[in-house]
Design a protein around this motif. Sequence first.
Motif, PDB file in Angstrom:
ATOM      1  N   LEU A  52       0.827  -1.206   0.000  1.00  0.00           N
ATOM      2  CA  LEU A  52       0.000   0.000   0.000  1.00  0.00           C
ATOM      3  C   LEU A  52       0.863   1.259   0.000  1.00  0.00           C
ATOM      4  O   LEU A  52       0.581   2.223  -0.729  1.00  0.00           O
ATOM      5  CB  LEU A  52      -0.927  -0.008   1.214  1.00  0.00           C
ATOM      6  N   ALA A  53       1.912   1.246   0.788  1.00  0.00           N
ATOM      7  CA  ALA A  53       2.805   2.406   0.846  1.00  0.00           C
ATOM      8  C   ALA A  53       3.474   2.642  -0.501  1.00  0.00           C
ATOM      9  O   ALA A  53       3.576   3.789  -0.975  1.00  0.00           O
ATOM     10  CB  ALA A  53       3.853   2.195   1.939  1.00  0.00           C
ATOM     11  N   ILE A  54       3.932   1.557  -1.144  1.00  0.00           N
ATOM     12  CA  ILE A  54       4.564   1.695  -2.461  1.00  0.00           C
ATOM     13  C   ILE A  54       3.558   2.214  -3.481  1.00  0.00           C
ATOM     14  O   ILE A  54       3.852   3.124  -4.276  1.00  0.00           O
ATOM     15  CB  ILE A  54       5.139   0.340  -2.921  1.00  0.00           C
ATOM     16  N   GLY A  55       2.355   1.646  -3.455  1.00  0.00           N
ATOM     17  CA  GLY A  55       1.333   2.046  -4.425  1.00  0.00           C
ATOM     18  C   GLY A  55       0.938   3.495  -4.274  1.00  0.00           C
ATOM     19  O   GLY A  55       0.840   4.233  -5.274  1.00  0.00           O
ATOM     20  N   ILE A  56       0.704   3.930  -3.036  1.00  0.00           N
ATOM     21  CA  ILE A  56       0.307   5.332  -2.812  1.00  0.00           C
ATOM     22  C   ILE A  56       1.441   6.277  -3.190  1.00  0.00           C
ATOM     23  O   ILE A  56       1.228   7.317  -3.835  1.00  0.00           O
ATOM     24  CB  ILE A  56      -0.112   5.537  -1.344  1.00  0.00           C
ATOM     25  N   ALA A  57       2.668   5.925  -2.803  1.00  0.00           N
ATOM     26  CA  ALA A  57       3.813   6.790  -3.111  1.00  0.00           C
ATOM     27  C   ALA A  57       4.028   6.891  -4.621  1.00  0.00           C
ATOM     28  O   ALA A  57       4.267   7.993  -5.160  1.00  0.00           O
ATOM     29  CB  ALA A  57       5.065   6.247  -2.435  1.00  0.00           C
ATOM     30  N   ALA A  58       3.943   5.765  -5.322  1.00  0.00           N
ATOM     31  CA  ALA A  58       4.147   5.775  -6.773  1.00  0.00           C
ATOM     32  C   ALA A  58       3.044   6.561  -7.475  1.00  0.00           C
ATOM     33  O   ALA A  58       3.310   7.346  -8.391  1.00  0.00           O
ATOM     34  CB  ALA A  58       4.201   4.343  -7.308  1.00  0.00           C
ATOM     35  N   THR A  59       1.803   6.365  -7.028  1.00  0.00           N
ATOM     36  CA  THR A  59       0.682   7.095  -7.638  1.00  0.00           C
ATOM     37  C   THR A  59       0.830   8.595  -7.419  1.00  0.00           C
ATOM     38  O   THR A  59       0.662   9.399  -8.354  1.00  0.00           O
ATOM     39  CB  THR A  59      -0.658   6.606  -7.056  1.00  0.00           C
ATOM     40  N   GLY A  60       1.125   8.980  -6.191  1.00  0.00           N
ATOM     41  CA  GLY A  60       1.309  10.401  -5.895  1.00  0.00           C
ATOM     42  C   GLY A  60       2.452  11.007  -6.683  1.00  0.00           C
ATOM     43  O   GLY A  60       2.339  12.125  -7.211  1.00  0.00           O
ATOM     44  N   PHE A  61       3.552  10.272  -6.771  1.00  0.00           N
ATOM     45  CA  PHE A  61       4.707  10.762  -7.527  1.00  0.00           C
ATOM     46  C   PHE A  61       4.362  10.954  -8.998  1.00  0.00           C
ATOM     47  O   PHE A  61       4.708  11.977  -9.609  1.00  0.00           O
ATOM     48  CB  PHE A  61       5.868   9.784  -7.377  1.00  0.00           C
ATOM     49  N   LEU A  62       3.653   9.983  -9.589  1.00  0.00           N
ATOM     50  CA  LEU A  62       3.329  10.070 -11.010  1.00  0.00           C
ATOM     51  C   LEU A  62       2.343  11.197 -11.298  1.00  0.00           C
ATOM     52  O   LEU A  62       2.436  11.862 -12.344  1.00  0.00           O
ATOM     53  CB  LEU A  62       2.778   8.728 -11.504  1.00  0.00           C
ATOM     54  N   PHE A  63       1.400  11.422 -10.394  1.00  0.00           N
ATOM     55  CA  PHE A  63       0.492  12.553 -10.563  1.00  0.00           C
ATOM     56  C   PHE A  63       1.270  13.868 -10.499  1.00  0.00           C
ATOM     57  O   PHE A  63       1.028  14.793 -11.282  1.00  0.00           O
ATOM     58  CB  PHE A  63      -0.601  12.533  -9.495  1.00  0.00           C
ATOM     59  N   TRP A  64       2.208  13.944  -9.575  1.00  0.00           N
ATOM     60  CA  TRP A  64       3.016  15.164  -9.455  1.00  0.00           C
ATOM     61  C   TRP A  64       3.886  15.366 -10.695  1.00  0.00           C
ATOM     62  O   TRP A  64       4.018  16.490 -11.179  1.00  0.00           O
ATOM     63  CB  TRP A  64       3.889  15.082  -8.200  1.00  0.00           C
ATOM     64  N   VAL A  65       4.471  14.282 -11.193  1.00  0.00           N
ATOM     65  CA  VAL A  65       5.282  14.372 -12.406  1.00  0.00           C
ATOM     66  C   VAL A  65       4.449  14.918 -13.556  1.00  0.00           C
ATOM     67  O   VAL A  65       4.888  15.800 -14.314  1.00  0.00           O
ATOM     68  CB  VAL A  65       5.862  12.985 -12.766  1.00  0.00           C
ATOM     69  N   ARG A  66       3.238  14.403 -13.690  1.00  0.00           N
ATOM     70  CA  ARG A  66       2.375  14.811 -14.800  1.00  0.00           C
ATOM     71  C   ARG A  66       1.961  16.281 -14.686  1.00  0.00           C
ATOM     72  O   ARG A  66       1.873  16.988 -15.685  1.00  0.00           O
ATOM     73  CB  ARG A  66       1.141  13.911 -14.846  1.00  0.00           C
ATOM     74  N   LYS A  67       1.707  16.726 -13.462  1.00  0.00           N
ATOM     75  CA  LYS A  67       1.144  18.063 -13.265  1.00  0.00           C
ATOM     76  C   LYS A  67       2.196  19.142 -13.008  1.00  0.00           C
ATOM     77  O   LYS A  67       2.025  20.273 -13.455  1.00  0.00           O
ATOM     78  CB  LYS A  67       0.155  18.041 -12.090  1.00  0.00           C
TER      79      LYS A  67
END
Length: 594
Positions: A184-199
Motif C-alpha cells: 500500500l505504501a509503495i502504491g500510494i507513493a508511486a501514484t502520488g509521484f506520477l500525478f506530481w510528475v504529470r502536473k
Amino acid sequence: MKHLQRYLPILSWGRTYNRETATSDLVAAVIVTIMLIPQSLAYALLAGLPPEVGLYASILPLVAYAIFGTSRALAVGPVAVVSLMTASAVGELARQGTAEYLGAAIVLAFLSGLMLVAMGLFRLGFLANLLSHPVISGFITASGLLIASSQLKHILGVSAGGHNLYDILGSIFSKLGETNLITLAIGIAATGFLFWVRKGLKKLLLGLGLPPFLADILTKAGPVAAVAVTTIIAALFDLGAKGVRLVGDIPSGLPMPQLPSFDSTLWLQLAPAALLISVIGFVESVSVAQTLAAKKRQRIEPDQELIGLGASNIASAISGGYPVTGGFARSVVNFDAGAATPAAGAFTAVGIAVATLFLTPLLTNLPQATLAATIIVAVLSLVDLGAIKRTFAYSKSDFTAMAATILITLFFGVEQGVVSGVVLSIALHLYRSSRPHTAIVGVVPGTEHFRNVDRHQVATGTSVLTLRVDESLFFANSRFLEDKVYGLVAERPEIKHVVLMCPAVNEIDASALESLEEINHRLSDSGVKFHLSEVKGPVMDRLRRTDLLKHLTGQVFLSQYDALCTLDPVTAHLSEARTPKKNAQSDLWTGPDI
C-alpha cells in the motif's frame, strides 16, 4: 506506382527521407521508448498477460505500421481500453496465467487484424461512424473508471476479481483486512509521484532553468524513474519475502514468430469481441491521427489506416502479442518530440527490442503496485466527467446514449456497454429522423429570403402554404410528412397551393417517393396543387427517372421566391410584414433552426 503507393505509403515518404528527417525521428523514438517500456509492462498486466507480452506487442506492430500506415506521428502499441477489452473477452474463455489464455489473446489480435485489413480493402471505414462521439466519450470514461478500480487490488496487495464495477469493488472491500501495508505504501507513493510528475515536474524544471526540450524528456521519464526506484527498494529490502507482489522473472530475448491457433470454435467465440476491438481501436486511432495531421496540414487516409492497424495487429499476433492500436498519450509525445515520418515508430521498435533483450532481468523485483500506479494515472486522464454535464445541457438524447453507455459498461461489462450505446444511438437517430424539423415559412419583406413564421416577421399570404422540411426524406419520416401536410391543409381551407421547400433534402428514397405521390394525389382530390422548390440537382436527377413529375399537379421551382412570385405575386411584393405572433422574434437569424 501510384496504386502501389496507396497500399504502401512508405514508398511515398521514403523517397524523400534524409539525414535531417532521420535525426528528428531518432530523437522522438528515444523519448517514446522511455515512455513505452513501463506502459507496455503495465498494460500487459491489465490485460491479464505476462509483462513481456506487452513488450512483444510493441515491436513488430510498430514496424508494420511504419510500412502500411499513413500518419506521420501515430504511435501504435498496447493501450488501456483495448487491454481491458482483451481481458474481458479472453477471461470468459480461459483462466489468467494459463497457456490457453495467452493463446486466446494472440488469436484475438490476429482476428482483429484480419478484420481491419478486410475493412480497409473494402473501404468500410465509414462503419466507425456508427459510434457517436457521446458513446465513445462515455465508453472511455467508464473504461477509465473500471480500469482504475481494477488496479486497486494491486495497490492494496490483495487478490480480487470481477468484470464490472460492482463485482470489483465488492471483491476488494471483502479483502481489505488482507491489505499488505508495504504494498500500500509503495502504491500510494508511486501514484502520488506520477500525478506530481504529470502536473508539476515540467514547470519546476523550467523554473530551474532547464531547456524546454530537456524538461519535457525528464517529465516523460517519470514512470521510468518510479519503476527504477521501487525496483531498487524492493531488491534491497527483499520486499518479495514480506508479501509484496513482484513482477518476477521476465524472459529475455525476442519471441519466435509463429502463427496463432486455428481452432474454429475459438475463432467464432472471439469474433464479436474482435470486431468491437477493431472498431473502437480504429476510432481511437484515427481520431488521434487526424488531429495531429491537421496541425501540420497533412492528411491521412482512413481506409489505409484500417490496413495499417490491421497489419500491426497481425504482426502483434505473429510475435506473441495481443491487440494494439494507436495510443493518444504516446502519439502526442511522438508528435511533440518532432517525429517526421512513421520511421520514428520503427526506431522505437528497435529500442523496445533492445530493452527486451537486455533489460528484462533488471525488472524481476519490480512491484506490481508500481505498474498499477502507472495504469491508474494514465487512465484517469481519460475520464471526462465534464463531458457528461456538457452533453446533458446540449442534447438530452445524446446524454441518454452517453449515460446508458457509462452505466452499462460499469455494471454489466465492456462489450455490453459498447453495443448498447451503439444500438441506442442508432435508435435515437432514427427517432429524431422520423420526426424531422419542419417549418411554415414566409418571405422577409424587401428580400427574397424565407424564414420560419414562428421566429421572424414575414409575409405568407392566404392561398399558398410553404412547408420547409429540414431533413432528407426516407422510410422513417415519410409517413410523418404525409400527416403533417394533411393536417396543415385541413386547418386552412383557403389554401390553393402547397409548396414543399427542399433546400435540406439530400435524398428521397423509394418510400418517401411513394409518400410524395400520395400527397400529390390526395391534395389534387382536395383541389390543392402540390409544388416543389429548391430541389437539389442529384435529387432532381432521380425524380426525373420516376412518374412523380409527370403527374405532379403543380410545378418544380428553382427558388422559393420564384414559386411565390408565380403563385402569389401580391404577397411576393409586399413591402410590409404581417403582424407578428406574440412569440415571434426579430428578423435576425437566431440559430440553425431558421
